[in-house]
Design a protein around this motif. Structure first.
Motif, PDB file in Angstrom:
ATOM      1  N   SER A   4       0.670  -1.513  -0.017  1.00  0.00           N
ATOM      2  CA  SER A   4      -0.187   0.226  -0.270  1.00  0.00           C
ATOM      3  C   SER A   4       1.259   1.121  -0.125  1.00  0.00           C
ATOM      4  O   SER A   4       0.733   1.718  -0.937  1.00  0.00           O
ATOM      5  N   CYS A   5       1.418   1.629   0.897  1.00  0.00           N
ATOM      6  CA  CYS A   5       2.402   2.120   1.124  1.00  0.00           C
ATOM      7  C   CYS A   5       4.123   2.273   0.705  1.00  0.00           C
ATOM      8  O   CYS A   5       4.661   3.180   0.714  1.00  0.00           O
ATOM      9  N   GLY A   6       4.716   1.016   0.138  1.00  0.00           N
ATOM     10  CA  GLY A   6       5.682   0.538   0.326  1.00  0.00           C
ATOM     11  C   GLY A   6       7.287   0.581   0.793  1.00  0.00           C
ATOM     12  O   GLY A   6       8.303   0.542   1.012  1.00  0.00           O
ATOM     13  N   SER A   7       6.475   1.274   2.453  1.00  0.00           N
ATOM     14  CA  SER A   7       6.888   1.068   3.844  1.00  0.00           C
ATOM     15  C   SER A   7       8.312  -0.324   3.978  1.00  0.00           C
ATOM     16  O   SER A   7       7.516  -1.780   3.423  1.00  0.00           O
ATOM     17  N   PHE A   8       9.243  -0.721   4.568  1.00  0.00           N
ATOM     18  CA  PHE A   8       9.294  -1.684   5.027  1.00  0.00           C
ATOM     19  C   PHE A   8       9.366  -2.001   6.613  1.00  0.00           C
ATOM     20  O   PHE A   8       9.842  -3.124   7.024  1.00  0.00           O
ATOM     21  N   HIS A   9       8.689  -1.610   7.408  1.00  0.00           N
ATOM     22  CA  HIS A   9       8.768  -1.375   8.326  1.00  0.00           C
ATOM     23  C   HIS A   9       7.068  -2.742   8.731  1.00  0.00           C
ATOM     24  O   HIS A   9       5.775  -2.223   8.712  1.00  0.00           O
ATOM     25  N   VAL A  10       7.554  -3.629   8.752  1.00  0.00           N
ATOM     26  CA  VAL A  10       6.542  -4.182   8.644  1.00  0.00           C
ATOM     27  C   VAL A  10       6.670  -5.744   9.525  1.00  0.00           C
ATOM     28  O   VAL A  10       7.466  -6.041   9.924  1.00  0.00           O
ATOM     29  N   ALA A  11       5.252  -6.114   9.696  1.00  0.00           N
ATOM     30  CA  ALA A  11       5.436  -7.009  11.482  1.00  0.00           C
ATOM     31  C   ALA A  11       5.357  -8.390  11.170  1.00  0.00           C
ATOM     32  O   ALA A  11       3.750  -8.052  10.641  1.00  0.00           O
ATOM     33  N   GLN A  12       5.236  -9.418  11.193  1.00  0.00           N
ATOM     34  CA  GLN A  12       4.796 -10.952  10.821  1.00  0.00           C
ATOM     35  C   GLN A  12       3.869 -11.396  12.138  1.00  0.00           C
ATOM     36  O   GLN A  12       4.400 -11.127  13.147  1.00  0.00           O
ATOM     37  N   VAL A  13       2.386 -11.484  11.787  1.00  0.00           N
ATOM     38  CA  VAL A  13       1.763 -12.011  12.896  1.00  0.00           C
ATOM     39  C   VAL A  13       1.030 -13.415  12.158  1.00  0.00           C
ATOM     40  O   VAL A  13       1.178 -13.427  10.789  1.00  0.00           O
ATOM     41  N   GLY A  63      -2.170 -15.746  11.714  1.00  0.00           N
ATOM     42  CA  GLY A  63      -3.819 -15.747  11.644  1.00  0.00           C
ATOM     43  C   GLY A  63      -4.868 -16.456  12.873  1.00  0.00           C
ATOM     44  O   GLY A  63      -3.630 -16.545  12.897  1.00  0.00           O
ATOM     45  N   ASP A  64      -5.752 -16.593  12.467  1.00  0.00           N
ATOM     46  CA  ASP A  64      -6.562 -16.778  13.024  1.00  0.00           C
ATOM     47  C   ASP A  64      -6.580 -18.739  13.050  1.00  0.00           C
ATOM     48  O   ASP A  64      -6.738 -19.837  14.296  1.00  0.00           O
ATOM     49  N   ASN A  65      -6.226 -18.924  11.902  1.00  0.00           N
ATOM     50  CA  ASN A  65      -6.328 -20.417  11.273  1.00  0.00           C
ATOM     51  C   ASN A  65      -4.887 -21.315  11.232  1.00  0.00           C
ATOM     52  O   ASN A  65      -4.543 -21.874  10.769  1.00  0.00           O
ATOM     53  N   GLY A  66      -3.690 -20.098  11.791  1.00  0.00           N
ATOM     54  CA  GLY A  66      -2.761 -20.867  11.932  1.00  0.00           C
ATOM     55  C   GLY A  66      -1.865 -19.987  10.484  1.00  0.00           C
ATOM     56  O   GLY A  66      -0.355 -21.045  10.694  1.00  0.00           O
ATOM     57  N   GLY A  67      -2.417 -19.143   9.937  1.00  0.00           N
ATOM     58  CA  GLY A  67      -1.507 -18.826   8.583  1.00  0.00           C
ATOM     59  C   GLY A  67      -0.570 -17.348   9.241  1.00  0.00           C
ATOM     60  O   GLY A  67      -0.941 -16.948  10.286  1.00  0.00           O
ATOM     61  N   VAL A  68       0.432 -17.009   7.977  1.00  0.00           N
ATOM     62  CA  VAL A  68       0.887 -16.328   8.252  1.00  0.00           C
ATOM     63  C   VAL A  68       0.617 -14.956   7.773  1.00  0.00           C
ATOM     64  O   VAL A  68       0.401 -14.765   6.152  1.00  0.00           O
ATOM     65  N   SER A  69       0.088 -13.691   8.033  1.00  0.00           N
ATOM     66  CA  SER A  69      -0.462 -12.752   7.621  1.00  0.00           C
ATOM     67  C   SER A  69       1.200 -10.955   7.813  1.00  0.00           C
ATOM     68  O   SER A  69       1.771 -12.090   9.471  1.00  0.00           O
ATOM     69  N   TYR A  70       0.575 -10.414   7.234  1.00  0.00           N
ATOM     70  CA  TYR A  70       1.644  -8.953   7.087  1.00  0.00           C
ATOM     71  C   TYR A  70       0.966  -7.568   8.256  1.00  0.00           C
ATOM     72  O   TYR A  70      -0.592  -7.528   7.106  1.00  0.00           O
ATOM     73  N   VAL A  71       1.736  -6.742   8.521  1.00  0.00           N
ATOM     74  CA  VAL A  71       0.684  -5.482   9.061  1.00  0.00           C
ATOM     75  C   VAL A  71       1.461  -4.722   8.793  1.00  0.00           C
ATOM     76  O   VAL A  71       2.989  -4.840   9.487  1.00  0.00           O
ATOM     77  N   CYS A  72       1.441  -3.611   8.187  1.00  0.00           N
ATOM     78  CA  CYS A  72       2.401  -2.375   7.922  1.00  0.00           C
ATOM     79  C   CYS A  72       2.576  -1.596   9.022  1.00  0.00           C
ATOM     80  O   CYS A  72       1.779  -0.757   9.929  1.00  0.00           O
ATOM     81  N   THR A  73       3.579  -1.439   9.885  1.00  0.00           N
ATOM     82  CA  THR A  73       3.147  -0.556  11.325  1.00  0.00           C
ATOM     83  C   THR A  73       3.461   0.941  11.002  1.00  0.00           C
ATOM     84  O   THR A  73       3.123   1.706  12.329  1.00  0.00           O
TER      85      THR A  73
END
Length: 54
Positions: free
Chosen positions: A26-35, A37-47
């Motif tokens: 979305s914004c191109g930032s490298f400030h990304v956290a790995q989290v 998901g509900d079903n054990g999958g991996v998601s990412y969130v831009c901080t």
């Protein structure tokens, strides 16, 4: 801070960013956290902007 120190910090940040390869689509930032998901999958969130994706 001396200019040489600023350059060194910039080089270290660039190396870390290219090593992870994760940037926010979305914004191109490298400030990304790995989290987990509900079903054990991996998601990412831009901080920087709050955008999330998997």
């Amino acid at each position: 801070m001396p200019a040489s120190s600023i350059g060194e910090v910039g080089a270290l940040l660039a190396a870390a960013e290219s090593a992870t390869g994760l940037s926010c689509p979305s914004c191109g930032s490298f400030h990304v956290a790995q989290v987990l998901g509900d079903n054990g999958g991996v998601s990412y969130v831009c901080t920087a902007c709050g955008h999330s994706w998997s």
